[in-house]
Design an enzyme around this catalytic site. Structure first.
Site, PDB file in Angstrom:
ATOM      1  N   ASP A 319      45.512  45.520  40.543  1.00  0.00           N
ATOM      2  CA  ASP A 319      45.637  44.063  40.614  1.00  0.00           C
ATOM      3  C   ASP A 319      44.225  43.460  40.526  1.00  0.00           C
ATOM      4  O   ASP A 319      43.212  44.170  40.628  1.00  0.00           O
ATOM      5  CB  ASP A 319      46.368  43.639  41.897  1.00  0.00           C
ATOM      6  CG  ASP A 319      47.014  42.262  41.753  1.00  0.00           C
ATOM      7  OD1 ASP A 319      46.657  41.526  40.820  1.00  0.00           O
ATOM      8  OD2 ASP A 319      47.873  41.913  42.588  1.00  0.00           O
ATOM      9  N   GLU A 523      50.135  32.732  45.802  1.00  0.00           N
ATOM     10  CA  GLU A 523      49.593  33.751  46.702  1.00  0.00           C
ATOM     11  C   GLU A 523      48.557  33.198  47.675  1.00  0.00           C
ATOM     12  O   GLU A 523      47.771  32.348  47.324  1.00  0.00           O
ATOM     13  CB  GLU A 523      48.928  34.902  45.953  1.00  0.00           C
ATOM     14  CG  GLU A 523      49.084  34.917  44.500  1.00  0.00           C
ATOM     15  CD  GLU A 523      48.139  35.877  43.802  1.00  0.00           C
ATOM     16  OE1 GLU A 523      47.696  36.866  44.401  1.00  0.00           O
ATOM     17  OE2 GLU A 523      47.859  35.623  42.627  1.00  0.00           O
TER      18      GLU A 523
HETATM   19  C1  BGC Z   1      48.437  38.792  41.498  1.00  0.00           C
HETATM   20  C2  BGC Z   1      49.270  39.503  40.484  1.00  0.00           C
HETATM   21  C3  BGC Z   1      48.986  38.993  39.110  1.00  0.00           C
HETATM   22  C4  BGC Z   1      47.508  39.067  38.819  1.00  0.00           C
HETATM   23  C5  BGC Z   1      47.146  38.544  37.450  1.00  0.00           C
HETATM   24  C6  BGC Z   1      46.990  38.749  41.104  1.00  0.00           C
HETATM   25  O1  BGC Z   1      46.273  37.933  41.974  1.00  0.00           O
HETATM   26  O2  BGC Z   1      48.573  39.432  42.749  1.00  0.00           O
HETATM   27  O3  BGC Z   1      50.625  39.362  40.804  1.00  0.00           O
HETATM   28  O4  BGC Z   1      49.724  39.724  38.185  1.00  0.00           O
HETATM   29  O5  BGC Z   1      46.804  38.332  39.784  1.00  0.00           O
HETATM   30  O6  BGC Z   1      47.251  37.173  37.383  1.00  0.00           O
HETATM   31  C1  BGC Z   2      43.879  33.727  38.674  1.00  0.00           C
HETATM   32  C2  BGC Z   2      45.160  34.370  39.016  1.00  0.00           C
HETATM   33  C3  BGC Z   2      44.881  35.439  39.961  1.00  0.00           C
HETATM   34  C4  BGC Z   2      44.079  34.937  41.143  1.00  0.00           C
HETATM   35  C5  BGC Z   2      43.723  36.037  42.078  1.00  0.00           C
HETATM   36  C6  BGC Z   2      43.198  33.227  39.921  1.00  0.00           C
HETATM   37  O1  BGC Z   2      42.009  32.605  39.606  1.00  0.00           O
HETATM   38  O2  BGC Z   2      44.110  32.686  37.820  1.00  0.00           O
HETATM   39  O3  BGC Z   2      45.811  34.890  37.903  1.00  0.00           O
HETATM   40  O4  BGC Z   2      46.081  35.978  40.375  1.00  0.00           O
HETATM   41  O5  BGC Z   2      42.942  34.277  40.759  1.00  0.00           O
HETATM   42  O6  BGC Z   2      42.875  35.642  43.099  1.00  0.00           O
END
Ligand code: BGC
Ligand code: BGC
Length: 638
Positions: A319, A523
């Site tokens: 990830d 998230e």
């Molecule tokens: C998320 C994933 C995601 C990845 C790419 C991460 O922060 O946990 O679910 O696929 O970013 O965007």
């Molecule tokens: C990205 C996401 C990723 C996340 C993780 C963001 O800046 O756009 O895809 O999941 O950072 O921290």
């Protein structure tokens, strides 16, 4: 009369040209006598033969390049060529060109991805990129795409065939814009709704999650791996491996201390067993840890369980900078610095490294590790073979670029009506009181004067939630679609429908529909200890009550998880969980005012208070609505 010489010279030119063509053709034939096809370029050859053939032709640098995934904003077409990169992703809210939302059109995506693909095809061996996006509820990064309900809503439908169709539709929309890989489905079994990613999962029950996950995977990839090469299919990802729904306090990227690895396997095994059996080609390691050990370093689970025991022969992707969270290896030795983190994660079983900006450094360090034999050639070959296998299976060597014929499927009416159906089926009826001797939901279609209120009634952004156009999502007009109140006006066109966001002016109406709940988040930002209704929502209801003490109130909750409504709901005649429906809000009205009945069932227990999660032994005492609960229009609240 000058005509004759002219005709003659035209005639001569034609003869010379024709003879020339024949000579050139003949020459070509004699110079290249029926050359034997290169095995890895031969679509008829066995996949494993193609993998071995290509692997045998690769330099160490070319192999290491396959392991690297860069983020689109930090990489150029030339970088792809110079570093033999295996993959690119666009993170949430990363768009083509100017990187403003307006540039997130299908056409610009196609141009962007195809251009990177040209970089990959210009390498010595012409190995195409596997290009990933988070299409987690439709192709949600792109404006105008069909946005389906988030997975918690799909879990409520209990409709496996529907989920498969949604996977198919989403795959087409993704492919119509270039990418060939989605980081979906999320197959977490959600145990604590304080977790901000609760809505990304199908629910709390491992069997439900496993079956829905399989259906989504089959929709994305096809029902057998040989389907994957069709240009309408994408590579799927089962994420995030394994047990992320069980972290202490529902903390994102958190630790699991209450359960051992064995217990986590026991509880979530079925999910990955079924996903692997369905042929899921990639698995994403989770950010969380079990007993202090990050999943990205967990050799026992990544290699021992997933690859050796379950026989997973696709590849494991890390990830977003996930490897950089490693602090100890699986023997408990401390780990620090990117180089050691790469070493530990790759040796634990991670095959491809999502290192968005520092991919260059990751490339160099990985190469050093291989040259120093800290990552063995055997392990490198294994990782590369897995990645190449998936690329061959996905038909990328034959069809690296966007298939133009898919453009019509992007945001098509067919997909919109599928999404609308999914919205209808995802609604869960939680409360249905008798009003004047009849269940309120039976009466709705007969009522004439409908009052609608609430901040989530007319807001595409709010009804779509996080992972929509941007990473965390946004309120407002972020993409095309039909809001819930627009849908009501459309479906109940024979009625008087009045909308006031704050709930002012309700007096004299037959019923008040109050559409309230959460605003977008994703998230980490979405983790919370407070799932009470917000003040603005309470005020909306209060405004209605003040003006009309007797009007029946129906609350429609637009939220990614259960909310705490225990104290308020006595005053409501009806309560519907609408989850995060996406762009096709009319699916709500189809049930409220149309012929459809409620069929959704809770995929997750609905607590009276959040204390439920801190008192697991007494969890049952905190249940307001059980897992599986859901009424029909004629069933009155027991
Ligand atoms: C998320 C994933 C995601 C990845 C790419 C991460 O922060 O946990 O679910 O696929 O970013 O965007
Ligand atoms: C990205 C996401 C990723 C996340 C993780 C963001 O800046 O756009 O895809 O999941 O950072 O921290």
């Amino acid at each position: 009369m000058k005509k004759k010489p002219l005709i003659i010279s035209v005639f001569l030119i034609i003869i010379v040209t024709v003879v020339g063509i024949i000579i050139v053709k003949y020459d070509g034939q004699t110079e290249q006598p029926a050359q034997k096809k290169v095995v890895y370029l031969d679509p008829e050859a066995l996949i494993e033969d193609r993998v071995q053939d290509l692997l045998s032709k690769m330099t160490v640098e070319e192999k290491v390049g396959q392991l690297i995934q860069a983020e689109e904003k930090s990489v150029t077409k030339d970088d792809v060529k110079d570093y033999y990169l295996g993959s690119i992703l666009n993170g949430g809210g990363s768009f083509p060109e100017l990187n403003v939302e307006e540039s997130s059109t299908r056409e610009l995506w196609e141009e962007m991805v195809d251009s990177y693909q040209d970089g990959a095809l210009a390498t010595r061996l012409g190995i195409p990129l596997i290009y990933g996006v988070d299409a987690v509820h439709g192709h949600n990064n792109v404006k105008g795409a069909t946005i389906f309900p988030h997975s918690v809503g799909l879990g409520s439908t209990r409709n496996i065939d529907l989920i498969r169709e949604i996977g198919k539709a989403t795959a087409k929309e993704i492919k119509s814009s270039g990418p060939n890989w989605t980081f979906a489905p999320t197959v977490a079994s959600v145990q604590d709704i304080r977790w901000g990613r609760s809505y990304e999962g199908f629910g709390e029950n491992a069997t439900l999650v496993a079956d829905m996950g399989v259906a989504y995977i089959e929709g994305f990839q096809g029902t057998s791996i040989s389907d994957l090469k069709q240009t309408s299919k994408v590579v799927a990802t089962a994420k995030h491996f394994i047990g992320e729904g069980y972290t202490d306090g529902g903390k994102n990227q958190g630790d699991i201390t209450q359960y051992t690895e064995e217990e986590i396997i026991e509880m979530d095994k079925e999910i990955y067993e079924k996903a692997v059996k369905a042929g899921v080609r990639t698995v994403m390691a989770s950010f969380h840890s079990i007993q202090g050990l990050k999943m990205h370093a967990n050799e026992r689970l990544l290699t021992g369980f997933l690859k050796d025991e379950l026989g997973f022969d696709g590849f494991v992707i890390s990830d977003w900078y996930g490897i950089q969270q490693i602090t100890i290896d699986h023997n408990g030795n401390s780990v620090s610095g990117l180089k050691e983190q790469i070493k530990v994660s790759v040796n634990a079983g991670v095959d491809m490294l999502m290192q968005p900006e520092n991919w260059r450094e990751t490339f160099k360090l990985t190469l050093q590790l291989v040259n120093d034999n800290e990552i063995t050639m055997e392990r490198l070959d294994d990782a590369v073979s897995r990645i190449l296998r998936v690329k061959f299976e996905a038909g990328l060597f034959e069809n690296p670029k966007t298939d133009q014929s898919l453009a019509d499927s992007f945001g098509s009416e067919e997909h919109q009506s599928l999404a609308r159906q999914a919205v209808s089926e995802s609604l869960v009826l939680l409360k249905n009181d008798e009003v004047n001797g009849q269940p309120i939901f039976n009466q709705l279609p007969e009522m004439d004067k409908i009052f609608v209120a609430g901040k989530n009634a007319d807001d595409i952004g709010n009804q779509s939630g996080g992972w929509t156009i941007t990473w965390q999502g946004e309120s407002g007009d972020i993409t095309d679609g039909t809001t819930i109140v627009e849908g009501i006006k459309e479906v109940a066109s024979n009625k008087t429908v009045t909308y006031d966001v704050n709930g002012k002016g309700a007096a004299g109406y037959d019923v008040a529909l109050v559409v309230i709940g959460e605003e977008p988040y994703a998230e980490t930002d979405g983790d919370t200890n407070d799932l009470n209704l917000k003040q603005v929502d309470l005020e909306t209801i209060q405004n209605i009550r003040t003006e009309d003490p007797n009007i029946p109130i129906i609350v429609i909750l637009v939220a990614g998880r259960p909310m705490i409504v225990t104290e308020q709901m006595d005053d409501w005649s009806g309560l519907v969980a609408a989850w995060l429906p996406g762009t096709e809000g009319a699916g709500v009205a189809d049930v409220l005012f149309g012929d459809k009945d409620f069929t959704g069932k809770l995929p997750i227990s609905w607590p009276t208070h959040l204390d439920a999660y801190d008192n697991r032994d007494k969890f049952d005492e905190y249940i307001l609505f059980d897992y599986g609960f859901g009424l029909s229009k004629s069933e009155v609240t027991p």
